[in-house]
Design a protein around this motif. Structure first.
Motif, PDB file in Angstrom:
ATOM      1  N   CYS A   8       0.820  -1.215   0.000  1.00 23.11           N
ATOM      2  CA  CYS A   8       0.000   0.000   0.000  1.00 23.11           C
ATOM      3  C   CYS A   8       0.855   1.266   0.000  1.00 23.11           C
ATOM      4  O   CYS A   8       0.318   2.377  -0.038  1.00 23.11           O
ATOM      5  CB  CYS A   8      -0.930   0.014   1.220  1.00 23.11           C
ATOM      6  SG  CYS A   8      -2.091  -1.364   1.272  1.00 23.11           S
ATOM      7  N   ALA A  23      -2.511  -8.184  -2.123  1.00 17.53           N
ATOM      8  CA  ALA A  23      -3.206  -7.157  -1.344  1.00 17.53           C
ATOM      9  C   ALA A  23      -4.583  -6.865  -1.930  1.00 17.53           C
ATOM     10  O   ALA A  23      -5.554  -6.674  -1.192  1.00 17.53           O
ATOM     11  CB  ALA A  23      -2.364  -5.887  -1.298  1.00 17.53           C
ATOM     12  N   GLU A  82      -8.312  -7.471  -0.012  1.00 20.56           N
ATOM     13  CA  GLU A  82      -9.219  -6.360   0.269  1.00 20.56           C
ATOM     14  C   GLU A  82     -10.528  -6.435  -0.521  1.00 20.56           C
ATOM     15  O   GLU A  82     -11.337  -5.513  -0.449  1.00 20.56           O
ATOM     16  CB  GLU A  82      -8.516  -5.037  -0.031  1.00 20.56           C
ATOM     17  CG  GLU A  82      -7.337  -4.729   0.873  1.00 20.56           C
ATOM     18  CD  GLU A  82      -7.742  -4.582   2.330  1.00 20.56           C
ATOM     19  OE1 GLU A  82      -8.854  -4.052   2.587  1.00 20.56           O
ATOM     20  OE2 GLU A  82      -6.968  -5.004   3.215  1.00 20.56           O
ATOM     21  N   THR A  83     -10.735  -7.511  -1.266  1.00 19.35           N
ATOM     22  CA  THR A  83     -11.975  -7.669  -2.027  1.00 19.35           C
ATOM     23  C   THR A  83     -12.678  -8.959  -1.601  1.00 19.35           C
ATOM     24  O   THR A  83     -12.035  -9.918  -1.176  1.00 19.35           O
ATOM     25  CB  THR A  83     -11.702  -7.712  -3.545  1.00 19.35           C
ATOM     26  OG1 THR A  83     -10.675  -8.674  -3.825  1.00 19.35           O
ATOM     27  CG2 THR A  83     -11.233  -6.346  -4.038  1.00 19.35           C
ATOM     28  N   MET A 142     -12.805  -0.655  -5.070  1.00 21.94           N
ATOM     29  CA  MET A 142     -12.056  -0.464  -3.832  1.00 21.94           C
ATOM     30  C   MET A 142     -10.985   0.604  -3.976  1.00 21.94           C
ATOM     31  O   MET A 142     -10.853   1.503  -3.132  1.00 21.94           O
ATOM     32  CB  MET A 142     -11.436  -1.798  -3.405  1.00 21.94           C
ATOM     33  CG  MET A 142     -10.712  -1.761  -2.064  1.00 21.94           C
ATOM     34  SD  MET A 142      -8.944  -1.389  -2.215  1.00 21.94           S
ATOM     35  CE  MET A 142      -8.356  -2.868  -3.065  1.00 21.94           C
ATOM     36  N   LEU A 180     -10.605   4.311  -2.179  1.00 25.30           N
ATOM     37  CA  LEU A 180      -9.417   4.763  -1.452  1.00 25.30           C
ATOM     38  C   LEU A 180      -8.965   6.132  -1.954  1.00 25.30           C
ATOM     39  O   LEU A 180      -8.575   7.006  -1.165  1.00 25.30           O
ATOM     40  CB  LEU A 180      -8.286   3.747  -1.602  1.00 25.30           C
ATOM     41  CG  LEU A 180      -8.383   2.455  -0.788  1.00 25.30           C
ATOM     42  CD1 LEU A 180      -7.195   1.547  -1.114  1.00 25.30           C
ATOM     43  CD2 LEU A 180      -8.424   2.754   0.704  1.00 25.30           C
TER      44      LEU A 180
END
Length: 345
Positions: free
Chosen positions: A44, A90, A94-95, A306, A310
């Protein structure tokens, strides 16, 4: 007819951490020179995304003074593969995943009772300096708009290929160089008093936008991710027209330069058609041929949603605190300007 924009290759970006600094140092040497190891790299973090974006940029226009053979250097490709692996892991973490593609597509088309998000904020209360910051962020994407999707073309067959090419044909100006969407965005930047030069603002754009752009290249460059690439492309085309309409309203309210309005008005009209081409022509035909790609398409849509969220959270969070959403102040962006044009004070 407008004169062509002079193109010179961009210099290498500035490093923002140990990893990106090591990659840049390697690229200043002849191809085949040693490349750094990844060691610890947060998927990230901007350092990872800057290094990955630099690797991907070699497949686009490259950088001034960089040996062209670095594009296919085995050592650098190995480093890139490790960065991609961490980024992809990652995204999966996150999904939610799943196989309900119709539900994902319907969600994209749903109109909430109360519109929220970045384009709604800009439409209702955005100031000229905030529109300029938004343009700076998006310049990293729109300077290569539609290019990553071209890698999908040889990986499709039949109606799916034909429909995707039809969308790309519009993105690339329908055969007219001055109508290419990348060119229209360069005109938008100039109209807003910003630099239209390729990746001019790369060093001031934070991680959320770099991650979004890197995802596009990741999906495009890997045949095994073609389903995710189609899902991402569909998500972009389905959501573009309503968002562009809100931005037209924002720019009209601020009496913006016509070039700024033109870019988004073009997307209001074109992307309403593209949504149907993607959903019926590309997705429908591709699933008929390769039904096993359904979950990958879902992943592409979810990852896009997503990362866009962000980006929205970052920008609105900064603006709510009355501070810039960029990594550094941009000289052309004045908070005192009351209009949105190249001649604004």
């Amino acid at each position: 007819m407008r004169s062509p924009i002079a193109r010179t290759r961009r210099p290498l970006p500035r490093p923002c951490g140990e990893l990106s600094a090591a990659v840049l140092e390697a690229l200043r040497t002849p191809a085949g020179s040693p490349v750094p190891g990844v060691r610890s790299a947060d998927p990230c973090d901007r350092d990872l995304h800057s290094a990955l974006h630099t690797c991907y940029a070699l497949h686009y226009e490259g950088f001034d003074g960089v040996d062209a053979e670095w594009e296919w250097d085995p050592g650098l490709l190995g480093l890139r593969a490790e960065l991609e692996s961490r980024f992809l892991a990652a995204l999966h973490a996150e999904t939610a995943g799943g196989a309900d593609l119709d539900a994902e597509l319907d969600e994209l088309l749903a109109v909430p009772a109360e519109e929220t998000g970045l384009s709604a904020f800009l439409r209702d209360e955005g100031q000229p300096w905030q529109l300029r910051e938004y343009f700076v962020h998006r310049s990293i994407l729109h300077h290569q708009e539609a290019d990553p999707y071209a890698w999908l073309i040889p990986r499709l067959r039949g109606q799916a290929k034909a429909a995707l090419v039809a969308v790309e044909f519009d993105e690339f100006g329908g055969g007219h160089g001055d109508r290419i969407h990348q060119r229209l965005y360069a005109d938008l930047l100039a109209g807003a008093g910003l630099s239209p030069d390729y990746l001019h603002y790369l060093d001031v754009v934070p991680a959320p936008m770099l991650a979004l752009v890197n995802m596009m290249s990741l999906f495009g460059l890997h045949r095994e991710l073609r389903g995710a690439g189609v899902g991402h492309f569909a998500a972009v085309e389905i959501t573009s027209s309503p968002g562009s309409r809100r931005l037209v309203d924002a720019l009209t309210r601020l009496d913006a330069d016509p070039a700024c309005v033109l870019f988004y008005r073009e997307h209001v009209e074109a992307d309403a058609v593209h949504e149907q081409l993607m959903r019926r022509g590309v997705i429908g035909d591709l699933l008929a041929r390769e039904p096993e790609l359904r979950e990958s398409m879902v992943f592409g849509i979810q990852a896009t949603t997503m990362l866009e969220q962000l980006f929205t959270d970052h920008v609105l969070g900064c603006w709510c605190e009355d501070r810039t959403s960029l990594l550094a102040e941009v000289a052309e962006i004045s908070r005192d300007a009351t209009t949105l044009g190249s001649g604004a004070d």
